[in-house]
Scaffold this motif. Structure first.
Motif, mmCIF file in Angstrom:
data_model
loop_
_atom_site.group_PDB
_atom_site.id
_atom_site.type_symbol
_atom_site.label_atom_id
_atom_site.label_comp_id
_atom_site.label_asym_id
_atom_site.label_seq_id
_atom_site.Cartn_x
_atom_site.Cartn_y
_atom_site.Cartn_z
ATOM 1 N N CYS A 119 0.761 -1.185 -0.203
ATOM 2 C CA CYS A 119 0.029 0.054 -0.052
ATOM 3 C C CYS A 119 0.741 0.999 -0.022
ATOM 4 O O CYS A 119 0.586 2.262 -0.864
ATOM 5 N N GLY A 120 2.066 1.231 0.721
ATOM 6 C CA GLY A 120 2.702 2.359 0.794
ATOM 7 C C GLY A 120 3.615 2.699 -0.477
ATOM 8 O O GLY A 120 3.538 3.820 -0.854
ATOM 9 N N GLU A 121 4.033 1.522 -0.986
ATOM 10 C CA GLU A 121 4.545 1.694 -2.357
ATOM 11 C C GLU A 121 3.606 2.243 -3.379
ATOM 12 O O GLU A 121 3.876 3.204 -4.290
ATOM 13 N N ALA A 122 2.196 2.101 -3.335
ATOM 14 C CA ALA A 122 1.258 2.451 -4.198
ATOM 15 C C ALA A 122 1.183 4.162 -4.100
ATOM 16 O O ALA A 122 1.063 4.770 -5.168
ATOM 17 N N VAL A 123 0.940 4.258 -2.589
ATOM 18 C CA VAL A 123 0.489 5.672 -2.497
ATOM 19 C C VAL A 123 1.923 6.766 -2.940
ATOM 20 O O VAL A 123 1.662 7.656 -3.425
ATOM 21 N N ASP A 124 3.090 5.993 -2.801
ATOM 22 C CA ASP A 124 4.375 6.804 -3.260
ATOM 23 C C ASP A 124 4.044 7.247 -4.683
ATOM 24 O O ASP A 124 4.759 8.138 -5.322
ATOM 25 N N LEU A 125 3.618 6.364 -5.508
ATOM 26 C CA LEU A 125 3.452 6.332 -6.929
ATOM 27 C C LEU A 125 2.147 7.035 -7.372
ATOM 28 O O LEU A 125 1.696 7.053 -8.667
ATOM 29 N N GLY A 126 1.190 7.737 -6.584
ATOM 30 C CA GLY A 126 0.010 8.358 -6.902
ATOM 31 C C GLY A 126 -1.168 7.557 -6.558
ATOM 32 O O GLY A 126 -2.150 8.081 -6.996
ATOM 33 N N ALA A 127 -1.144 6.213 -6.409
ATOM 34 C CA ALA A 127 -2.392 5.551 -6.292
ATOM 35 C C ALA A 127 -3.492 6.253 -5.313
ATOM 36 O O ALA A 127 -3.095 6.428 -4.246
ATOM 37 N N THR A 128 -4.680 6.189 -5.609
ATOM 38 C CA THR A 128 -5.589 6.655 -4.671
ATOM 39 C C THR A 128 -6.557 5.354 -4.210
ATOM 40 O O THR A 128 -7.312 5.716 -3.303
ATOM 41 N N GLN A 129 -6.374 4.329 -4.527
ATOM 42 C CA GLN A 129 -7.144 3.247 -4.314
ATOM 43 C C GLN A 129 -6.397 2.001 -4.283
ATOM 44 O O GLN A 129 -5.599 1.720 -5.281
ATOM 45 N N VAL A 130 -6.915 0.784 -3.500
ATOM 46 C CA VAL A 130 -6.291 -0.533 -3.559
ATOM 47 C C VAL A 130 -7.404 -1.365 -3.739
ATOM 48 O O VAL A 130 -8.585 -0.927 -3.306
ATOM 49 N N MET A 131 -7.405 -2.297 -4.451
ATOM 50 C CA MET A 131 -8.037 -3.429 -4.290
ATOM 51 C C MET A 131 -7.642 -4.767 -3.697
ATOM 52 O O MET A 131 -6.782 -5.407 -4.273
ATOM 53 N N LEU A 132 -8.009 -5.013 -2.461
ATOM 54 C CA LEU A 132 -7.395 -5.942 -1.838
ATOM 55 C C LEU A 132 -8.595 -7.370 -1.975
ATOM 56 O O LEU A 132 -9.541 -7.323 -1.416
ATOM 57 N N LEU A 153 -13.874 -0.461 4.766
ATOM 58 C CA LEU A 153 -14.152 -0.773 3.521
ATOM 59 C C LEU A 153 -14.981 0.359 2.676
ATOM 60 O O LEU A 153 -16.047 1.035 3.417
ATOM 61 N N ASP A 154 -14.547 1.024 1.987
ATOM 62 C CA ASP A 154 -15.377 2.215 1.237
ATOM 63 C C ASP A 154 -15.994 1.717 0.093
ATOM 64 O O ASP A 154 -17.303 2.353 -0.153
ATOM 65 N N SER A 155 -15.881 0.419 -0.706
ATOM 66 C CA SER A 155 -16.640 0.496 -1.954
ATOM 67 C C SER A 155 -16.256 -1.024 -2.220
ATOM 68 O O SER A 155 -15.173 -1.537 -2.168
ATOM 69 N N ASP A 162 -6.276 8.158 3.945
ATOM 70 C CA ASP A 162 -6.698 8.558 2.448
ATOM 71 C C ASP A 162 -7.005 7.473 1.625
ATOM 72 O O ASP A 162 -7.412 7.779 0.166
ATOM 73 N N LEU A 163 -6.351 6.543 1.581
ATOM 74 C CA LEU A 163 -6.400 5.564 0.563
ATOM 75 C C LEU A 163 -7.616 4.918 0.509
ATOM 76 O O LEU A 163 -8.066 4.126 1.595
ATOM 77 N N VAL A 164 -8.345 4.875 -0.634
ATOM 78 C CA VAL A 164 -9.863 4.210 -0.875
ATOM 79 C C VAL A 164 -9.595 2.798 -0.825
ATOM 80 O O VAL A 164 -8.937 1.965 -1.621
ATOM 81 N N ILE A 165 -10.355 1.967 0.077
ATOM 82 C CA ILE A 165 -10.666 0.510 -0.129
ATOM 83 C C ILE A 165 -11.571 0.062 -0.932
ATOM 84 O O ILE A 165 -12.713 0.072 -0.328
ATOM 85 N N HIS A 166 -11.261 -0.065 -2.300
ATOM 86 C CA HIS A 166 -12.609 -0.580 -3.165
ATOM 87 C C HIS A 166 -12.264 -2.053 -3.488
ATOM 88 O O HIS A 166 -11.187 -2.302 -4.233
ATOM 89 N N SER A 167 -12.536 -3.031 -2.551
ATOM 90 C CA SER A 167 -12.179 -4.243 -2.372
ATOM 91 C C SER A 167 -13.164 -5.666 -2.452
ATOM 92 O O SER A 167 -14.380 -5.020 -2.130
ATOM 93 N N ILE A 168 -12.711 -6.550 -2.241
ATOM 94 C CA ILE A 168 -13.496 -7.862 -2.369
ATOM 95 C C ILE A 168 -14.853 -7.871 -3.292
ATOM 96 O O ILE A 168 -14.850 -6.819 -4.260
ATOM 97 N N GLY A 169 -15.559 -8.742 -2.987
ATOM 98 C CA GLY A 169 -16.787 -8.849 -4.099
ATOM 99 C C GLY A 169 -17.902 -9.512 -3.219
ATOM 100 O O GLY A 169 -17.868 -10.105 -2.083
ATOM 101 N N PRO A 170 -19.031 -9.673 -3.855
ATOM 102 C CA PRO A 170 -20.118 -10.395 -3.217
ATOM 103 C C PRO A 170 -19.590 -11.952 -2.595
ATOM 104 O O PRO A 170 -20.267 -12.473 -1.656
ATOM 105 N N SER A 171 -18.867 -12.456 -3.684
ATOM 106 C CA SER A 171 -18.398 -13.751 -3.139
ATOM 107 C C SER A 171 -17.624 -13.851 -1.973
ATOM 108 O O SER A 171 -17.863 -14.834 -1.033
ATOM 109 N N GLU A 172 -16.910 -12.968 -1.655
ATOM 110 C CA GLU A 172 -16.072 -12.969 -0.498
ATOM 111 C C GLU A 172 -17.162 -12.594 0.704
ATOM 112 O O GLU A 172 -16.794 -13.096 2.018
ATOM 113 N N VAL A 173 -17.795 -11.629 0.493
ATOM 114 C CA VAL A 173 -18.878 -11.399 1.490
ATOM 115 C C VAL A 173 -19.571 -12.395 2.090
ATOM 116 O O VAL A 173 -19.828 -12.749 3.361
#
Length: 398
Positions: free
Chosen positions: A98-111, A171-173, A137-148
């Motif tokens: 996540c830290g590497e992603a933020v350093d490169l300008g990422a605003t979102q992660v998909m876990l 979880l944001d999205s 500030d990193l948006v967690i747009h992650s998982i899906g209905p199957s994981e839920v």
């Protein structure tokens, strides 16, 4: 205009923002002239987005485990429990990525990961809260209905409780993952152990009603019929009528390597482009349409911008699942922006909610950071440590 008055009437009504039926959508998909279909879809895009902006996002797909009990026939990523190639990442490793992603300008992660037999709601609460604590500030747009559904079963709680708890943890999205094909026949054929399409949509509807929005996806090319492709988007549109919770629709194409289907059927580029255009005309209630350059290639991705698409997706700093099945298309930020500009569109970086973060009004505004490269870390691609980095490690599953 075409030589067929019925097709003309449908195309004109859809281009003007009117609703078309599933039967009319199927007729357009199979019979409408390609250029007329694309022109109608692009008319919808221009009306919705008169600024002519096409967006992209910088994010990272981080897989926390490849251990999965579902064993979908099209998946090359998963390993069964106790398999010698199974692994899970510790929280510390996920935070480092996540830290590497933020350093490169990422605003979102998909876990995202497999359906690990031991991972219930508590695991996701711990994971999401750790990410939010380190990168609020990193948006967690992650998982899906199957994981839920899986975490609810492991923890013995309701879907509603699971969603409330993981939302509270950060979880944001919810991602559109796991949709594949929603109609019963093709879904059973490719993923017999997965929940039904109706159940997938039920989870999405519950999430939307609890204030968690999502995207919707479709994987095409595993043997489904044209009618079943239209049935898939009809099922999504029906839920959207009730909830309004789908921000975008993202169709992508099945990749044939290293999985049990072995590429016996695949969607052609023309089938894909026609479907993209039909989706734009059909989804009068979904704001955004994203193409998949990752699975179709950058040339088709750019061409899709003339078929109603207003979003070119992401520079995925890491992606393992689809590339495990043979998706070899990679890009970098400067190239993605050039693709958008080459289609006579104005590029803009967006966030998860499609708000514009940076609009590149002129070429002088275009990004120049050559470090922002897709798949700089991937266990699925040779040279996954491109860009001067080494491939990131994994640990054995416990």
């Amino acid at each position: 205009m075409t030589a067929n008055r019925e097709l003309d009437d449908i195309l004109r009504r859809a281009a003007d923002g009117g609703r078309i039926s599933p039967e009319e959508a199927l007729l357009l998909y199979t019979d409408a002239p390609f250029h007329a279909l694309g022109e109608a879809a692009d008319t919808v895009r221009r009306r919705r987005y008169p600024d002519n902006i096409v967006t992209y996002i910088i994010d990272r797909n981080i897989n926390y485990t490849n251990v999965c009990v579902t064993a979908c026939k099209f998946c090359a990523f998963f390993r069964a429990p106790k398999h010698e190639e199974g692994w899970s990442h510790p929280t510390e490793e996920i935070l480092r990525r996540c830290g590497e992603a933020v350093d490169l300008g990422a605003t979102q992660v998909m876990l995202q990961g497999g359906h690990h037999p031991d991972y219930g709601v508590e695991y996701y609460e711990t994971l999401f809260s750790a990410v939010k604590a380190a990168y609020p500030d990193l948006v967690i747009h992650s998982i899906g209905p199957s994981e839920v559904l899986h975490m609810s079963k492991v923890s013995g709680v309701s879907i509603e409780e699971s969603i409330r708890r993981i939302k509270a943890a950060g979880l944001d999205s919810i991602a559109g993952a796991g949709a594949e094909m929603l109609p019963e026949r093709p879904r059973t054929a490719i993923a017999p152990l997965k929940e039904s399409g109706a159940r997938w949509l039920e989870v999405m509807e519950i999430a939307h009603n609890l204030g968690v929005e999502s995207t919707a996806t479709m994987m095409m090319g595993t043997g489904e019929t044209n009618a079943e492709r239209i049935e898939h988007i009809t099922m999504i549109r029906d839920v959207q009528d009730r909830t309004g919770g789908f921000r975008s629709f993202i169709p992508w194409t099945y990749q044939p390597e290293n999985n049990h289907l072995k590429g016996r059927t695949q969607a052609t580029n023309l089938e894909y482009l026609r479907f993209v255009a039909v989706a734009r005309l059909f989804f009068d209630n979904v704001a955004h349409l994203q193409s998949s350059w990752l699975t179709t290639g950058k040339d088709v991705g750019q061409l899709s911008l003339h078929m109603g698409v207003d979003d070119l997706g992401s520079i995925m700093l890491e992606e393992n699942v689809i590339s495990s099945a043979g998706a070899r298309h990679r890009s970098k930020l400067t190239e993605l922006v050039s693709m958008i500009r080459g289609a006579d569109r104005t590029p803009a970086q967006r966030d998860t909610l499609y708000r514009h973060l940076k609009v590149h009004w002129t070429p002088a505004d275009d990004p120049t950071d050559e470090r922002v490269v897709s798949h700089f870390s991937s266990i699925a691609l040779p040279g996954g440590g491109a860009g001067g980095r080494t491939a990131l490690s994994v640990i054995d599953a416990q």
